[in-house]
Design an enzyme around this catalytic site. Structure first.
Site: not given
Ligand code: ADP
Length: 415
Positions: A14, A99, A189, A220, A250, A292, A343, A396
């Site tokens: 990325k 990173r 994190h 995730n 996890r 997800d 979040g 980040e």
């Molecule tokens: P990573 O940790 O890989 O960077 P992200 O911070 O992008 O991942 O978070 C991914 C998670 O956020 C997934 O579980 C996805 O379903 C959830 N997510 C994204 N948008 C929404 C939403 N509108 N409602 C609920 N969960 C969401």
């Protein structure tokens, strides 16, 4: 300064290009110029590239390793097609920030890369066998591509947590194992927790010393952090990112006796158990459907799927449990901050985590909660609630770019 930020996984890369410098940081006026993602490096890779303000371009390309992926990105960055403002040639990239997941006890700050830093990151491979080698691939590739002329820095996920006291970071196993092998909680994190704590200070006008908050990164991977007087006091991830909250795949906290039991009952090797706990557990393991959260919420809502509902309930209960324990060990806090994909976007998950905590002063305003999605930042608590609850989108990459500038200019790195 135009900083290329690189975040390399085992088969992914990325990147972002961010324009920033010390004055720009002061004004909070950094600019993202471009971003992109290459997945499935090693075979027919999937490439997504986007100059800020333009539509993303997607295509497939045979990219056999991280060096090929980086070459591919650079070709695009300086191409006519990309037209990134202020970038015509490689000379317009002034620094590179990487990173790195694990810096162990050695790296408590971001630092410029030299051969000894590379050796230090290699020494941490034991502690992060999946992540550090992938991060190193990116560093090696970019040193090859850019040569010695461009300064490169590394920013560690663990550094922010280096302020934790022994009572938080030690495991209650024989102390000599900490001495001999440095087995302890490191936390991850850190860049995200540090960034949202910084934004919290900006939004509230509080000083670092006045910053007593709990930050909850739910993506995730998920982790919570107790931030006391502006510094990490405790965090939920441990020696590795496996400990703590329920995550996409996890398990988070688990009785270690389960491992021996599994090996006995299922005849599994340690490697297989490691894969089970890291890749097949969490939301995916409980629901049997997906890791997800968005899809799980839809399943629970539309089909009343029992296990989807159970997975969501376990997820939110675990976060609640950590918030409660951190409030107890910090003697209270001024705010809870939500960040990460879940979040930042899930109104319902935030609402469930905060439900029935009025006795602690946590009361969510439904309207404000429903408005803070898709990158919107701000308070979601009721006006007269005793504890504030914030949604603060993480960034980040921005913090990596800023620390890179600070490393290049030998400026202090505010935690
Ligand atoms: P990573 O940790 O890989 O960077 P992200 O911070 O992008 O991942 O978070 C991914 C998670 O956020 C997934 O579980 C996805 O379903 C959830 N997510 C994204 N948008 C929404 C939403 N509108 N409602 C609920 N969960 C969401």
């Amino acid at each position: 300064m135009n900083v290329l930020v690189l975040n390399c996984g085992s088969s992914s890369l990325k990147f972002q290009i961010i324009q920033t410098d010390l004055q720009i940081i002061e004004k909070n006026a950094d600019k993202q110029l471009a971003k992109g993602l290459i997945e499935r490096i090693g075979s027919q890779a999937l490439v997504t590239l986007q100059a800020t303000g333009k539509s993303p371009v997607k295509h497939a390309a045979p990219l056999r390793d991280h060096k090929a992926a980086l070459d591919h990105i650079i070709k695009w960055i300086i191409s006519e097609e990309a037209q990134i403002p202020g970038i015509q040639s490689l000379h317009d990239i002034h620094a590179i920030g990487h990173r790195v997941v694990h810096g162990a006890e050695r790296f408590t700050n971001s630092t410029l890369i030299d051969d000894s830093v590379i050796r230090g990151i290699e020494d941490c491979i034991d502690l992060a066998p999946l992540h550090n080698p992938a991060n190193l691939k990116g560093i090696t590739a970019s040193r090859e591509v850019f040569g010695a002329g461009i300064p490169q820095a590394v920013v560690f996920d663990t550094s922010f947590h280096s302020t934790m006291p022994e009572t938080s970071f030690l495991y209650a196993i024989p102390y000599q194992l900490y001495r001999r092998h440095k087995i302890r909680r490191y936390g991850f994190h850190g860049t995200s927790h540090r960034y949202v704590a910084y934004r919290y200070r900006q939004l509230t006008g509080k000083s670092r010393e006045e910053t007593n908050i709990i930050t909850v990164h739910l993506g995730n991977g998920c982790s919570a952090c107790a931030i006391k007087s502006g510094a990490s006091f405790d965090t939920s991830m441990g020696l590795s990112p496996l400990e703590g909250l329920v995550m996409g795949t996890r398990c988070g906290d688990i009785d270690p006796a389960v491992l021996e039991f599994l090996s006995h009952k299922e005849g599994m090797s340690m490697n297989e158990i490691d894969t089970l706990l890291n890749k097949q557990s969490g939301l995916l393991g409980i629901s049997g459907l997906t890791n997800d959260m968005r899809d799980l919420l839809a399943e629970a809502r539309e089909h009343q799927d029992r296990r989807a509902t159970l997975a969501i309930n376990m997820f939110t209960q675990r976060v609640k449990k950590y918030i409660g324990s951190y409030l107890a060990e910090m003697n209270g806090a001024d705010a809870i901050v939500f960040t990460g994909g879940i979040g930042e976007n899930s109104v319902i998950v935030r609402q469930r985590i905060c439900a029935n905590l009025e006795w602690l002063g946590i009361e969510i305003d439904e309207q404000l909660n429903s408005e803070k999605v898709g990158g919107h930042e701000g308070e979601i608590n009721k006006k007269d609630a005793r504890m504030k609850v914030f949604v603060i989108p993480t960034n980040e990459e921005l913090l990596i770019a800023r620390d890179t500038v600070r490393c290049v200019l030998s400026a202090p790195q505010p935690k």
